[in-house]
Design an enzyme around this catalytic site. Structure first.
Site, PDB file in Angstrom:
ATOM      1  N   ASP A  23      -0.259   5.288   0.850  1.00  0.00           N
ATOM      2  CA  ASP A  23      -0.497   6.271   1.919  1.00  0.00           C
ATOM      3  C   ASP A  23      -0.569   5.618   3.292  1.00  0.00           C
ATOM      4  O   ASP A  23      -1.376   4.706   3.526  1.00  0.00           O
ATOM      5  CB  ASP A  23      -1.812   7.022   1.669  1.00  0.00           C
ATOM      6  CG  ASP A  23      -1.718   7.965   0.481  1.00  0.00           C
ATOM      7  OD1 ASP A  23      -0.660   8.005  -0.183  1.00  0.00           O
ATOM      8  OD2 ASP A  23      -2.707   8.669   0.221  1.00  0.00           O
ATOM      9  N   ASP A  29       0.855  -1.182   0.000  1.00  0.00           N
ATOM     10  CA  ASP A  29       0.000   0.000   0.000  1.00  0.00           C
ATOM     11  C   ASP A  29       0.897   1.241   0.000  1.00  0.00           C
ATOM     12  O   ASP A  29       2.097   1.153   0.299  1.00  0.00           O
ATOM     13  CB  ASP A  29      -0.864  -0.055   1.275  1.00  0.00           C
ATOM     14  CG  ASP A  29      -1.686   1.197   1.466  1.00  0.00           C
ATOM     15  OD1 ASP A  29      -2.379   1.598   0.519  1.00  0.00           O
ATOM     16  OD2 ASP A  29      -1.627   1.786   2.574  1.00  0.00           O
ATOM     17  N   ASP A  68      -1.828  -0.556   5.931  1.00  0.00           N
ATOM     18  CA  ASP A  68      -2.164   0.074   7.218  1.00  0.00           C
ATOM     19  C   ASP A  68      -3.660   0.280   7.440  1.00  0.00           C
ATOM     20  O   ASP A  68      -4.054   0.685   8.533  1.00  0.00           O
ATOM     21  CB  ASP A  68      -1.477   1.441   7.333  1.00  0.00           C
ATOM     22  CG  ASP A  68      -2.134   2.478   6.442  1.00  0.00           C
ATOM     23  OD1 ASP A  68      -2.385   2.159   5.260  1.00  0.00           O
ATOM     24  OD2 ASP A  68      -2.430   3.576   6.926  1.00  0.00           O
TER      25      ASP A  68
HETATM   26 MG   LIG Z   1      -3.036   3.191   3.482  1.00  0.00          MG
END
Ligand SMILES: [Mg+2]
Length: 275
Positions: free
Chosen positions: A15, A13, A214
């Site tokens: 961001d 991933d 995240d």
């Molecule tokens: Mg993310």
């Protein structure tokens, strides 16, 4: 047996994972990015961003030419060497953006659900929301097979909206900052498995896979890799994984690119050998 060899694929991933959630800085991850490149291990970006935006980030990171997954799996960019593939350079995996727009606009008119999509605003506003510069904000609007939005209504109304989307064959997924609508048949899981299969067919080996993420929209990615790194995030819901055992899943203590490196230290450091 060390995992650090050419048959490894790293899916990550962006961001809040490889990129700092506030500044988009990735420099704490540089040493691992270089090491993976030295070992010819593909780092496959996998996020909710558009393909146009991801192509630029790939260049910034020195990963150009590799496959990536955009728009939460609704778009798959192929490896530049796979140019004989009928879908090259990229696969639109499900209902196109304009068609999703056509399906949800009447729902919003009828129900008055409060949300603002990237199509409702210009790049100046997207820049305010994201902190991206004007040029990157313009690329962030070029959705091909999903819609990105800020939800401004109650949790209860969100549940109703989600049920209506499911009726239309769509799904609603949460990223770090925004919500995303895409074809129910697509997703990070489906895209990851498609790429793993393509590597198997084209490169002639069964890859070992590590995933890093995240947010809740990374669960389908992390559930479909051999080893998963859950980077400490800001999301109030956290990530629920199907098989969250220490042999397979590592939860970092640091957020963003520091956590990204911490996760790779855990699974790939020279002292660690997995059989
Ligand atoms: Mg993310």
């Amino acid at each position: 047996m060390s995992l650090l060899k050419e048959t490894l694929l790293v899916f990550t991933d962006l961001d809040g994972t490889l990129l700092d959630i506030h500044t988009y800085d990735w420099h704490p991850a540089t040493s691992w990015l270089n090491k993976l490149q030295d070992h010819q291990i593909p780092v496959i970006l996998c996020s909710s961003k558009t393909a146009a935006e991801t192509l630029e980030i790939q260049q910034d990171l020195g990963l150009e030419g590799l496959p990536f997954i955009a728009e939460n799996g609704a778009v798959i960019q192929l490896d530049v060497r796979w140019d004989d593939h009928p879908d090259a350079p990229r696969l639109i995996n499900g209902t196109p953006h304009t068609e999703i727009r056509r399906l949800i606009d009447p729902i919003r008119e009828r129900t008055g659900y409060k949300f603002t999509t990237f199509d409702d605003v210009d790049e100046r506003v997207i820049g305010e929301w994201t902190g991206l510069n004007r040029e990157r904000s313009a690329l962030a609007r070029l959705h091909e097979a999903s819609i990105t939005l800020i939800w401004r209504d109650s949790d209860e109304r969100m549940t109703q909206f989600e049920a209506e989307l499911v009726q239309l064959g769509l799904k609603f997924v949460q990223g770090a900052r925004f919500w995303h609508i895409l074809d129910a048949r697509g997703g990070k899981d489906q895209a990851v498995n498609w790429l793993i299969d393509e590597y198997r067919k084209r490169e002639g080996f069964v890859p070992t896979t590590i995933g890093l993420g995240d947010g809740p929209n990374d669960a389908p990615l992390l559930d479909n890799v051999d080893y998963a790194v859950v980077v400490k995030g800001i999301n109030r819901f956290g990530i629920q994984l199907q098989d969250d055992i220490p042999e397979r899943v590592y939860h970092t203590t640091q957020p963003g690119p520091e956590g990204w490196s911490e996760g790779l230290d855990h699974f790939l450091s020279a002292s660690r050998h997995i059989t």
